[in-house]
Design an enzyme around this catalytic site. Structure first.
Site, PDB file in Angstrom:
ATOM      1  N   GLN A   1       2.890   9.777   1.169  1.00  0.00           N
ATOM      2  CA  GLN A   1       4.715   9.153   1.638  1.00  0.00           C
ATOM      3  C   GLN A   1       4.938  10.153  -0.006  1.00  0.00           C
ATOM      4  OE1 GLN A   1       1.882   5.155   1.882  1.00  0.00           O
ATOM      5  NE2 GLN A   1       4.676   4.660   2.869  1.00  0.00           N
TER       6      GLN A   1
ATOM      7  N   HIS B   1      -2.580   7.362   7.277  1.00  0.00           N
ATOM      8  CA  HIS B   1      -1.339   8.229   6.586  1.00  0.00           C
ATOM      9  C   HIS B   1      -2.303   9.689   6.519  1.00  0.00           C
ATOM     10  CE1 HIS B   1       2.258   6.025   5.860  1.00  0.00           C
ATOM     11  NE2 HIS B   1       1.895   4.746   5.632  1.00  0.00           N
TER      12      HIS B   1
ATOM     13  N   GLY C   1       0.834  -1.173   0.017  1.00  0.00           N
ATOM     14  CA  GLY C   1       0.007  -0.107   0.025  1.00  0.00           C
ATOM     15  C   GLY C   1       0.943   1.412  -0.055  1.00  0.00           C
TER      16      GLY C   1
ATOM     17  N   GLU D   1      -3.129   2.877   5.441  1.00  0.00           N
ATOM     18  CA  GLU D   1      -3.142   4.014   4.297  1.00  0.00           C
ATOM     19  C   GLU D   1      -4.558   4.922   5.059  1.00  0.00           C
ATOM     20  OE1 GLU D   1      -0.860   3.772   3.015  1.00  0.00           O
ATOM     21  OE2 GLU D   1      -0.602   1.263   2.587  1.00  0.00           O
TER      22      GLU D   1
ATOM     23  N   CYS E   1       6.143  -0.555   6.882  1.00  0.00           N
ATOM     24  CA  CYS E   1       5.955   0.584   6.398  1.00  0.00           C
ATOM     25  C   CYS E   1       6.770   1.103   5.123  1.00  0.00           C
ATOM     26  CB  CYS E   1       5.283   2.334   7.375  1.00  0.00           C
ATOM     27  SG  CYS E   1       4.524   3.915   6.243  1.00  0.00           S
ATOM     28  N   LEU E   2       6.925   1.915   4.066  1.00  0.00           N
ATOM     29  CA  LEU E   2       7.839   2.343   3.159  1.00  0.00           C
ATOM     30  C   LEU E   2       8.424   3.402   3.415  1.00  0.00           C
ATOM     31  CD1 LEU E   2       5.838   1.370  -0.272  1.00  0.00           C
ATOM     32  CD2 LEU E   2       7.707   0.023   0.296  1.00  0.00           C
TER      33      LEU E   2
HETATM   34 NI    NI Z   1       3.022   3.852   5.687  1.00  0.00          NI
END
Ligand code: NI
Length: 162
Positions: free
Chosen positions: A51, A134, A46, A131, A88-89
């Site tokens: 981001q 975020h 996701g 998500e 998380c990325l």
């Molecule tokens: Ni994330």
């Protein structure tokens, strides 16, 4: 299409509350396509607008069952509980055990502005919660009940980044 830079933890962008998407235009379509590509490139499941530096309410998910895009999403119902690993990325190399709802109902729009309702469970429900957070400036760490060392959990297939 292009791979965009992923904003990392510590950047204030990740703490902001995002504004709704108002224009369902080519720019939004291009953003969503770039987000899919950036998510795939990072081997995430996701990715949310902030981001990639876009403070709008949009995120994409692919847990391996196809691409899903959520514009102006709202979680309308949750039930049950699941505990499992999460990453998380924007927080590379960091994982933790979180507590999330097992079932989530969400209403959102696609890139054309068409509204849809989705009933999700398990990993998809967790991804939607992650998500959606975020978009309100919340990172998964706020839900971590126990930190884990991914080196000791190399075979955990849910140990995916979002
Ligand atoms: Ni994330």
């Amino acid at each position: 299409m292009a791979i965009r830079n992923i904003v990392k933890e510590g950047d204030p962008i990740l703490t902001k509350v995002c504004r709704p998407v108002e224009k369902f235009d080519e720019k939004l379509a291009a953003l969503i396509e770039d987000m899919y590509e950036t998510m795939d490139n990072g081997e995430g499941v996701g990715l949310a607008g902030p981001q990639v530096g876009i403070l709008r309410r949009v995120f994409v998910i692919d847990i391996g069952e196809g691409r899903l895009e959520f514009v102006n999403p709202k979680i309308t119902k949750t039930s049950g509980v699941q505990e499992g690993s999460e990453g998380c990325l924007s927080c590379p190399g960091e994982f933790g055990i979180t507590k999330r709802p097992m079932y989530v109902t969400a209403v959102a729009q696609n890139r054309y502005g068409d509204q849809f309702t989705i009933n999700a469970e398990g990993l998809l429900a967790k991804a939607i919660c992650h998500e959606n957070d975020h978009l309100d400036g919340i990172l998964f760490k706020e839900h971590v009940i126990r930190k884990i060392d991914p080196v000791n959990n190399p075979s955990d297939k849910h140990n995916k980044k979002k």
